[in-house]
Design a protein around this motif. Structure first.
Motif, PDB file in Angstrom:
ATOM      1  N   ASN A 109       0.870  -1.176   0.000  1.00  0.00           N
ATOM      2  CA  ASN A 109       0.000   0.000   0.000  1.00  0.00           C
ATOM      3  C   ASN A 109       0.905   1.224   0.000  1.00  0.00           C
ATOM      4  N   ALA A 110       1.160   1.770  -1.184  1.00  0.00           N
ATOM      5  CA  ALA A 110       2.123   2.862  -1.333  1.00  0.00           C
ATOM      6  C   ALA A 110       1.659   4.161  -0.683  1.00  0.00           C
ATOM      7  N   ARG A 111       0.378   4.285  -0.315  1.00  0.00           N
ATOM      8  CA  ARG A 111      -0.129   5.509   0.326  1.00  0.00           C
ATOM      9  C   ARG A 111       0.058   5.500   1.838  1.00  0.00           C
ATOM     10  N   MET A 112       0.386   4.372   2.389  1.00  0.00           N
ATOM     11  CA  MET A 112       0.435   4.277   3.844  1.00  0.00           C
ATOM     12  C   MET A 112       1.636   5.035   4.411  1.00  0.00           C
ATOM     13  N   VAL A 113       1.377   6.003   5.281  1.00  0.00           N
ATOM     14  CA  VAL A 113       2.464   6.759   5.906  1.00  0.00           C
ATOM     15  C   VAL A 113       2.411   6.701   7.420  1.00  0.00           C
ATOM     16  N   ARG A 114       1.289   6.269   7.989  1.00  0.00           N
ATOM     17  CA  ARG A 114       1.074   6.272   9.426  1.00  0.00           C
ATOM     18  C   ARG A 114       0.977   7.707   9.940  1.00  0.00           C
ATOM     19  N   GLY A 115       0.423   7.905  11.132  1.00  0.00           N
ATOM     20  CA  GLY A 115       0.141   9.244  11.623  1.00  0.00           C
ATOM     21  C   GLY A 115       1.215   9.854  12.491  1.00  0.00           C
ATOM     22  N   LEU A 116       2.341   9.163  12.705  1.00  0.00           N
ATOM     23  CA  LEU A 116       3.376   9.665  13.603  1.00  0.00           C
ATOM     24  C   LEU A 116       4.668   9.900  12.831  1.00  0.00           C
ATOM     25  N   ARG A 148      10.213   5.169   9.889  1.00  0.00           N
ATOM     26  CA  ARG A 148      11.062   5.124   8.710  1.00  0.00           C
ATOM     27  C   ARG A 148      11.122   3.688   8.214  1.00  0.00           C
ATOM     28  N   ARG A 149      11.459   3.536   6.966  1.00  0.00           N
ATOM     29  CA  ARG A 149      11.450   2.227   6.316  1.00  0.00           C
ATOM     30  C   ARG A 149      10.081   1.541   6.486  1.00  0.00           C
ATOM     31  N   THR A 150      10.029   0.353   7.071  1.00  0.00           N
ATOM     32  CA  THR A 150       8.809  -0.445   7.066  1.00  0.00           C
ATOM     33  C   THR A 150       7.680   0.183   7.871  1.00  0.00           C
ATOM     34  N   THR A 151       6.496   0.294   7.252  1.00  0.00           N
ATOM     35  CA  THR A 151       5.268   0.600   7.983  1.00  0.00           C
ATOM     36  C   THR A 151       4.231  -0.447   7.584  1.00  0.00           C
ATOM     37  N   PHE A 152       3.277  -0.710   8.466  1.00  0.00           N
ATOM     38  CA  PHE A 152       2.287  -1.740   8.155  1.00  0.00           C
ATOM     39  C   PHE A 152       0.988  -1.498   8.897  1.00  0.00           C
ATOM     40  N   GLU A 153      -0.090  -2.022   8.325  1.00  0.00           N
ATOM     41  CA  GLU A 153      -1.411  -1.960   8.938  1.00  0.00           C
ATOM     42  C   GLU A 153      -2.133  -3.277   8.677  1.00  0.00           C
ATOM     43  N   PHE A 154      -2.881  -3.735   9.676  1.00  0.00           N
ATOM     44  CA  PHE A 154      -3.820  -4.832   9.479  1.00  0.00           C
ATOM     45  C   PHE A 154      -5.195  -4.199   9.361  1.00  0.00           C
ATOM     46  N   VAL A 155      -5.845  -4.441   8.237  1.00  0.00           N
ATOM     47  CA  VAL A 155      -7.119  -3.786   7.954  1.00  0.00           C
ATOM     48  C   VAL A 155      -8.186  -4.830   7.645  1.00  0.00           C
ATOM     49  N   ILE A 156      -9.438  -4.392   7.763  1.00  0.00           N
ATOM     50  CA  ILE A 156     -10.575  -5.193   7.318  1.00  0.00           C
ATOM     51  C   ILE A 156     -11.188  -4.467   6.134  1.00  0.00           C
ATOM     52  N   PRO A 157     -10.982  -4.969   4.912  1.00  0.00           N
ATOM     53  CA  PRO A 157     -11.490  -4.279   3.717  1.00  0.00           C
ATOM     54  C   PRO A 157     -12.999  -4.059   3.784  1.00  0.00           C
ATOM     55  N   GLY A 158     -13.431  -2.939   3.218  1.00  0.00           N
ATOM     56  CA  GLY A 158     -14.852  -2.664   3.137  1.00  0.00           C
ATOM     57  C   GLY A 158     -15.415  -1.895   4.310  1.00  0.00           C
ATOM     58  N   MET A 159     -14.556  -1.489   5.250  1.00  0.00           N
ATOM     59  CA  MET A 159     -15.049  -0.768   6.426  1.00  0.00           C
ATOM     60  C   MET A 159     -14.801   0.735   6.341  1.00  0.00           C
ATOM     61  N   GLY A 160     -14.396   1.228   5.175  1.00  0.00           N
ATOM     62  CA  GLY A 160     -14.211   2.654   5.001  1.00  0.00           C
ATOM     63  C   GLY A 160     -12.935   3.167   5.631  1.00  0.00           C
ATOM     64  N   ALA A 161     -12.971   4.476   6.025  1.00  0.00           N
ATOM     65  CA  ALA A 161     -11.772   5.128   6.539  1.00  0.00           C
ATOM     66  C   ALA A 161     -11.312   4.554   7.864  1.00  0.00           C
ATOM     67  N   GLN A 162     -12.217   3.943   8.623  1.00  0.00           N
ATOM     68  CA  GLN A 162     -11.874   3.396   9.942  1.00  0.00           C
ATOM     69  C   GLN A 162     -11.666   1.881   9.876  1.00  0.00           C
ATOM     70  N   ASN A 163     -10.950   1.432   8.847  1.00  0.00           N
ATOM     71  CA  ASN A 163     -10.810  -0.009   8.655  1.00  0.00           C
ATOM     72  C   ASN A 163      -9.563  -0.595   9.307  1.00  0.00           C
ATOM     73  N   THR A 164      -8.732   0.228   9.938  1.00  0.00           N
ATOM     74  CA  THR A 164      -7.488  -0.257  10.530  1.00  0.00           C
ATOM     75  C   THR A 164      -7.739  -0.899  11.882  1.00  0.00           C
ATOM     76  N   VAL A 165      -7.224  -2.119  12.046  1.00  0.00           N
ATOM     77  CA  VAL A 165      -7.362  -2.859  13.299  1.00  0.00           C
ATOM     78  C   VAL A 165      -6.125  -2.687  14.172  1.00  0.00           C
ATOM     79  N   ALA A 166      -4.953  -2.746  13.558  1.00  0.00           N
ATOM     80  CA  ALA A 166      -3.685  -2.630  14.276  1.00  0.00           C
ATOM     81  C   ALA A 166      -2.649  -2.114  13.290  1.00  0.00           C
ATOM     82  N   ALA A 167      -1.613  -1.434  13.802  1.00  0.00           N
ATOM     83  CA  ALA A 167      -0.641  -0.833  12.900  1.00  0.00           C
ATOM     84  C   ALA A 167       0.681  -0.602  13.614  1.00  0.00           C
ATOM     85  N   GLY A 168       1.727  -0.390  12.810  1.00  0.00           N
ATOM     86  CA  GLY A 168       3.028  -0.118  13.388  1.00  0.00           C
ATOM     87  C   GLY A 168       4.059   0.142  12.321  1.00  0.00           C
TER      88      GLY A 168
END
Length: 420
Positions: A252-259, A263-283
């Motif tokens: 997901n080339a748009r993922m930047v995280r909010g903090l 740097r380098r690796t960022t990631f999110e676990f999401v549930i597709p289809g839930m809109g803007a609030q689809n993130t379950v966990a991230a780091g």
């Protein structure tokens, strides 16, 4: 007149509190399997800690922190997130933390003054973990595999892992310059906050959930196109290690995280289809954060956080670690690290507490770590033995090492009887 709870705060009573306790116990158990130990940090920190770590241009620092001046005139803040406090504690007590990698997890309340919504209150709770002391891509993959296994074990279905790389101080400036130029050409299409952000911190614009900003930046340049050689190699190795560990993912080339500290690796676990609030966990990875907080040297690190309220809501109504390892994998060559990592992840998935050295240190150093880990068995992957399909199997209690077929060693470690 009965006094009600403060807006955005919530009492947690039985039977709901029992679900909380069960989820926390499950997280502690899962963290222990991966060798993480618990840390508990204070609720109050100096305001400067979060201004430096989280970033002065973030919504958290600008709008959401609970900050006050105490009687001695010092500005204090109730923690809005967990990572900055854990890094501060790690730097304060680094000798006591032991030799890296150091794995720490936390469970506890955080506070942000934002509009209360379903699954997110002003006092909210996080499960989180941080891994210090190695920038090996295997650490990135392990962290995501840990989170993937925990969420699946908790009963969450339909989750998807998305990953990205933001580069490092060597290659990010070129991307910032290109992104700033792009955003300037779309200034009139951005929200008021993002028109200010695009000058001070252009990455933050890509994190905006406003529909107008999402549309305006739909074809924004990707950080992946600006990665330097080392960052590109690191990201490729992370993807390879994830595949080796059996963890599915997409870019997901748009993922930047909010903090700001990622740097380098960022990631999110999401549930597709839930809109803007689809993130379950991230780091993500934050190798430069320790220096931002006053550390004398760079400390490679990666971590994640999960919102407990949101996770429990998604799970629905249905829904203490021993420091000793079971097995420590030793390699005689860096070429065997990918195979050792794959074997380690297989063992962890089978409920075996497995450890290894990701950084290709000397045999003497690896055996010293194996001894300190308390491992019952040391599995030695040597080039000659591996060429014969065998490994060294050392029983630490008996002090006996034998050469046996690699698959026989795995059966023993998983407790699976030999066929035939």
């Amino acid at each position: 007149m009965t006094l009600a709870t403060v807006r955005g705060m919530k009492d947690i009573l039985p039977p709901e509190s029992e679900r909380w306790a069960a989820l926390e116990a499950s997280f502690r158990d899962h963290a222990g399997r991966y060798g993480f130990r618990e840390i508990r940090t204070p609720l109050l920190e100096r305001t400067e800690l979060f201004a430096r770590a989280v970033g002065e241009t973030t919504d958290i620092v600008e709008k959401e922190m609970y900050t006050f001046t105490d009687r001695s005139g010092e500005s204090l803040t109730v923690r809005p997130e967990g990572t900055a406090s854990v890094v501060r504690a790690y730097l304060d007590h680094r000798p006591a933390a032991g030799e890296g990698p150091v794995r720490l997890f936390y469970i506890g309340p955080m506070f942000r003054h934002e509009r209360p919504q379903k699954g997110r209150m002003r006092q909210f709770h996080q499960l989180g973990a941080e891994l210090f002391g190695t920038d090996a891509p295997y650490a990135d993959a392990e962290t995501m595999a840990f989170l993937h296994g925990f969420l699946a074990g908790a009963g969450l279905r339909g989750i998807s892992l998305e990953i990205n790389s933001l580069g490092d101080p060597e290659c990010r400036p070129a991307y910032h310059a290109r992104l700033t130029e792009y955003l300037a050409s779309r200034d009139g299409e951005l929200c008021d906050d993002c028109r200010r952000r695009r000058v001070r911190n252009p990455l933050r614009v890509l994190d905006c959930k406003s529909e107008r900003c999402v549309r305006a930046t739909a074809d924004a340049p990707s950080a992946l196109d600006f990665l330097c050689g080392p960052c590109r190699d690191h990201f490729a190795a992370v993807e390879s290690a994830l595949s080796s560990a059996g963890v599915p993912f997409t870019r997901n080339a748009r993922m930047v995280r909010g903090l700001d500290y990622y740097r380098r690796t960022t990631f999110e676990f999401v549930i597709p289809g839930m809109g803007a609030q689809n993130t379950v966990a991230a780091g993500g990875r934050y190798d430069g954060l320790a220096q931002l907080l006053g550390g004398k040297e760079r400390v490679p690190a990666i971590g994640f956080a999960i919102g407990m309220e949101r996770l429990l809501m998604l799970l629905g109504e249905g829904g203490g670690a021993s420091p000793a390892a079971d097995v420590f994998l030793v390699t005689t060559s860096a070429a065997l690290l990918p195979e050792a990592f794959r074997r380690k992840m297989d063992l962890v998935a089978a409920g075996v507490r497995a450890e290894m050295d990701y950084d290709g240190r000397s045999l003497k150093s690896q055996f010293r770590r194996a001894d300190r880990s308390g491992a019952k068995v040391v599995l030695v992957l040597g080039e000659e033995e591996w060429g014969r399909g065998a490994v060294g199997y050392r029983d630490m209690a008996k002090g006996i090492q034998e050469e046996i077929p690699a698959e026989e060693a795995m059966r023993r470690l998983r407790g699976v009887p030999k066929e035939g």
